[in-house]
Each structure stands twice: as C-alpha cells, then as structure tokens.
Design a protein around this motif. Sequence first.
Motif, mmCIF file in Angstrom:
data_model
loop_
_atom_site.group_PDB
_atom_site.id
_atom_site.type_symbol
_atom_site.label_atom_id
_atom_site.label_comp_id
_atom_site.label_asym_id
_atom_site.label_seq_id
_atom_site.Cartn_x
_atom_site.Cartn_y
_atom_site.Cartn_z
ATOM 1 N N SER A 257 34.594 42.913 49.773
ATOM 2 C CA SER A 257 34.027 43.084 51.102
ATOM 3 C C SER A 257 34.851 42.322 52.126
ATOM 4 O O SER A 257 35.570 41.373 51.790
ATOM 5 N N ALA A 258 34.731 42.724 53.391
ATOM 6 C CA ALA A 258 35.425 42.049 54.480
ATOM 7 C C ALA A 258 34.512 41.970 55.700
ATOM 8 O O ALA A 258 33.642 42.815 55.906
ATOM 9 N N ALA B 122 37.464 37.671 53.837
ATOM 10 C CA ALA B 122 37.410 38.520 52.649
ATOM 11 C C ALA B 122 37.380 37.627 51.426
ATOM 12 O O ALA B 122 38.293 36.818 51.229
ATOM 13 N N TYR C 292 39.531 33.122 54.778
ATOM 14 C CA TYR C 292 39.604 33.733 56.098
ATOM 15 C C TYR C 292 41.073 33.781 56.494
ATOM 16 O O TYR C 292 41.870 32.902 56.174
ATOM 17 N N ASN D 282 30.551 40.154 52.019
ATOM 18 C CA ASN D 282 30.825 39.139 53.035
ATOM 19 C C ASN D 282 30.230 39.581 54.358
ATOM 20 O O ASN D 282 30.249 40.767 54.699
ATOM 21 N N THR E 194 39.390 46.755 54.473
ATOM 22 C CA THR E 194 38.794 46.839 53.145
ATOM 23 C C THR E 194 39.328 45.707 52.276
ATOM 24 O O THR E 194 40.468 45.263 52.432
ATOM 25 N N SER E 195 38.492 45.268 51.346
ATOM 26 C CA SER E 195 38.917 44.312 50.330
ATOM 27 C C SER E 195 38.509 44.888 48.982
ATOM 28 O O SER E 195 37.334 45.206 48.771
ATOM 29 N N THR F 207 43.586 43.124 49.944
ATOM 30 C CA THR F 207 42.842 43.217 51.206
ATOM 31 C C THR F 207 43.747 43.863 52.249
ATOM 32 O O THR F 207 44.914 43.480 52.395
#
Length: 657
Positions: free
Chosen positions: A283-284, A299, A303, A333, A636-637, A642
């Motif tokens: 997530s990011a 992510a 940071y 996140n 996106t991660s 990432t």
Amino acid sequence: MWKQISCGILGLAGMGLLMRPAAANRNFLPDWTFQGSSLGSWRTLGDADWRAENGEIVGTPRTPAGGWLILDRPLQDVQFASTFRCTGGCQAGVMVRAQSTPEGMRGIYVALPDGREPAATFALKLDPQGREIKRDPLKPVNGTVRFFAPPPVNPGTAPAAGKGPARAGRGPGGPGAGLPPDSPLTRPTYAYKPNEWNPLEVLLDANMLRVWINDGPEAGTTNGQADEELAPYGPVALYVGGTGEVRFKQVELKDLGRRVMPAEQVSSRFRMQRISDYYHGWSAAAADINHDGILDVVAGPFYYLGPDYQVSREIYVSKTSDVSTQYTPAMVNFAFDYTGDGWPDVLISNGRPMSLYVNPKGEARRWEKYNVLPTINSEVAVFKDMNADGKPDVVFVGGGAVSWAGVDPANPTAPWIVHQVSQQGYGVVAQHGVGAGDINGDGRMDIVSPYGWWEQPPKGTPDGPWPYHPVALGRWPRAGGSSGGAEMGVYDVNGDGLNDVVTSLEAHGWGLAWYEQKRDKSGTISFVEHIIADGYDTKNPDNVTFSEAHASTFADVDGDGIPDFIVGKRVYSHNESYTDPDPYGPGVLYWFRTVRNPKAPGGAEFKPELIHNRSGVGSTVLAVDLNKDGALDVVTSTNQGTFIFWGKPAAKTTAAK
C-alpha cells in the motif's frame, strides 16, 4: 490432433490483452487445445477403444479393466482442463507425468468421481499391457506453496504431512465457511453430477497436485504431494474402465514450465518512476511528512521525500519480504494528522491489526508506535469521513462484524472507538470487498459490501447495527472462500443522479463489474449487474482479462469530471503458488475510463487503458496529484517494488458527449 495456439496470441497474453474466444476453462490460456477428428498421433494401451467425434474424445472399455489414451507431448509441470461426462458404469481418470518404465508405466493419477466414490489421487504403476499393478494414495497436503516440504519431525512424533493453511479452494476459508446472516449470495454446489457434463481442472506444479471439479475445491480428497521420484516427467493420459462410456470435450493443456515475461509497457499518458526495488508493503499513501510544502510518499516502513523521492527514511525497522514465501506485514498504509499537532501521522497495518505511528516532528529517528485497532481481519480497509468531523475514519471487518472506527479526539493514541455496523457473522467470508458512499442520497455515508449495504442512521441515533439492505453486490467465488475484491466505489456511473457501485468481484479470482442503482415508484432501491471483465471462458469487452484484482481506487484520471476505475492484478497474491488462478500472469495496472453512453447497457461503459504491465497492485492503490500540475498521479506498492506513475497534463481529455 493437438493444435498449438499461435505466437501472436501468446504475445498478447503477455500484455494482459487476451484476444481469445470463450473456452472450456476460465483459469488459464492453453498452449494446446484439442480440435481435431483424429487420434492418429496418440497411442493406446489396455482394453479400451478411443475415438474422436465432433471435437470430443470418447473412450469405451472393452473389459472392466479398461485402457488408456496417451497423449503425444510429455510435460513435467502441467495444467489440464476439460469437461467430462461418464455414463453407465463408467470409471474414468486422468494421469499426468505418465512415464514409460521397464515394468510398464507410472504416473500421478486422478481417479474421477463416479457418483459412488469421490475423486482421489494416487501414485499409479501399470504393467506393459496397461493393467494396474499398484496404487498408493498421495499424502494429502494443502497450503499456499508450490513445493510442499514437510517440517522436521521430532523423535516420537508423527509427521505433519497434511498440515498447512486452511485453504481448501482458491480463496481463503474454503467451502465450509459459514454465510453471514440474511446473505443474498448463495454458495454454489460443486458436487459431481452423474451422467452430466462436469468441468475438470488438474494442476501439477513442482510437487503440489491440485484438482477442481465443477470449478470447486476437491482438496479434502485430491490435493496431494506428488514428489518427482513418484513420476518426474511424461505426457497426460486419459483412462476409462468399468462398463460405461466417458467423453472429454474442450480438452486444453498448458506447459507450466514455460514462463513468458512480457516486454515492459508504460502508458503514453504516464511516466513511470520506481522509487523502491524491494517488497516492503502492499500500500501507499501521500502526505507532507517533513513540512516543506511538498507531498511525500509513504509505503510500507518508509517515507520517500518529494519532489524527487530519491531519499527515504524508516518509520519503523524495515525488513524485505520474500516474494515467494512471505506476506509483507504492511498491508495498508494511510496518512493524516490524527494527533492534531500539525504533522501528519501514519496508520500501518501490522499483519491485519493497525497501528498509529506518530510523526516525530522533523526529528531524524523512527516513530513512536501505538496499537489503535487490534480487531481488523479484513484484507481491505477504506478511509472515509464517516461522521463528518473532518477526519478520515477506517471502514473494515473485524470481530466478526462490518464496522467503522474513529480516533478518540481526547486521546488520539488510545485504541480507536469502534462502531459495529452489521450483525455478527462477517468473518472469514468477508475478508475482501468493502466501500463507503451515499447510496440513498440522504447526505450520510453508507457502507457497502458484496452482501449488500448498511444505511447510516441519522445523527444522534444510539450506537448499534445499521439498517441492512441485503443485495448481491458481488458473487460467490467459483472456488469457494471469501466473496468480494478490493475497495468498492460508490459514484454516479451513468449520470442519472443515482449512485452506483463499482467493484472487483474476486480478490483471488476473476471479474470486474458495476451495479446500476434502480428505484421503483415507491423509492425502493435495487441494483442491476453489468460485467466489465471476467475470466478466460468469457469474451470480455476490449479483450482485457486478468485475475486477482485485489486493490483498486476511483479518481478522475482524464479530467472529464467523472471518476474512473483504477485496478490491477496482485501477483503471487497467496505467495508463489497455484492457490489462485494465473499466478504468473503479468502484473498489470489499468485504469478503466467511465464513459456515459446511452446506447450501452445501463447507460455507461468502461474503457480500459493499460498503465503498466510489470508491477500490478497490492492491497490499495493511491491516486493523487503529487506535484500539483493538474494531472492525476498513481502510486502503487507491490512485491515488485514501489512505483509512481506520473500523469501527463497534456493527456487530459474532455468528457464524452
């Protein structure tokens, strides 16, 4: 004879643009499909007659011992699909890795159900005439692995050969998971149908054999450990015995040892920047972490400082996860100033529970951690301001109920205040698919799931379950488990003034759809399903097919004032295994442009555009204008790293007329 699919189609498959008519199975693109009228290139063994008839393979035993039809292409790791019908006193089966030996033949055998006995799997040995010498049941195994290695055995204890995560089918929970109360979805019947056509899929990868009949899990009787010393390499063979006839139609075969990595593609609408090469999170989020007026990216445990995102710092001690065998602990996140000190804090899931990391206000150190939500068990969490206090709350499933939780303004680092929205009963079956938006137009945020929607009562109503409207906003996964996909969007798709629902259908399967809201004269709300894309057994609009749409978001990519659907594939969603369909498919990320078209079903259609084909999605997708140039950026991660996909301002379009 076998007909190999053209290289042109395989090339398109690498891009996720899969131009192929509907076929027998929904789960893979075959390398070979039987379409012939002759079996001349194959050989037979034993007491059975085989013939080809109208694209079907028909076997009839001459004696109850029966016989074999041995295909002409040896393989090691293989995926086989067909639809079969056994009539009379037929006994049928499929052998993979059917290897010739001095004693005759050996292989891994799937005995198909016959109405009396369930499916079962064996290591089988035959004599030179095709008669059975010995069959040994495979050790029952399961789990999200492609190679099963039993744990070390302590002296005096029994081996745990059958142990593993409780995943009977492609999705978590398996067929035994209970349905929530008043569910509008019903679990399909996967049972074998005597004297009828039954879809079949057999998959042997490394030493894990998996079998599905009627696209349902047969793990209790068939999934087994098929080590290479039992049978390392050989063709597929079909068997018929007993006193009846077997027919196999739509026979398809895939060589799993053949991997295709597509040439990398990035949309001309975006510029790609990879800010991390490693698997740290799913997530990011974005926020101005260091108070320099520029949005930074969060992510996983890091940071990344804008505007170039080349410098990163840890929020907590980081550890790279193993793509093949581990799940990252950072599933979700989110960033917001929850402490009210002017510095954005970060919410990060630690597995499933969620912790608040408090910004140290510019100090070059790791952040203090507070466990604020220990009850989350869903894989999707949505952040919306549910009570109109200006702070995003979290919508999730936890403690067996659909819920939302908000920060305690008097003590922001204390456990958040949880409000239960549904009745109990939403546990394993509700791990995926949740959203929030105003369904009924009363100005309050409602909550949606694949099982319907919960209407937020007026402010001041005593806390308790909200009024529930059961309606299917998804479907039961075809392999059992948890309905629903990623974040569900709530917006007016077709411009009729009513908010609709847009969603992926299976986080670990297939399908994207939108649900058109309808109202009758009395104001009663109902929904009509419109499929956007589905599995390989369907013809999808614009020929886009991908599995495991585990993350999505909704934002106006093209600047026409209408939200669009941003979604993609989560590669190795259950580690590197065939627990889910098409795990090695390209990691595509798409945006589907919402186009209002009175001639389309429901008055709208979704036009897909590929953003990238080598990254995919995690558990969330971030859409934000990072550099404030007026063009939406996508972040996106994933287990591929990432990524920032920088939107190009010149690529904005006007609304469709």
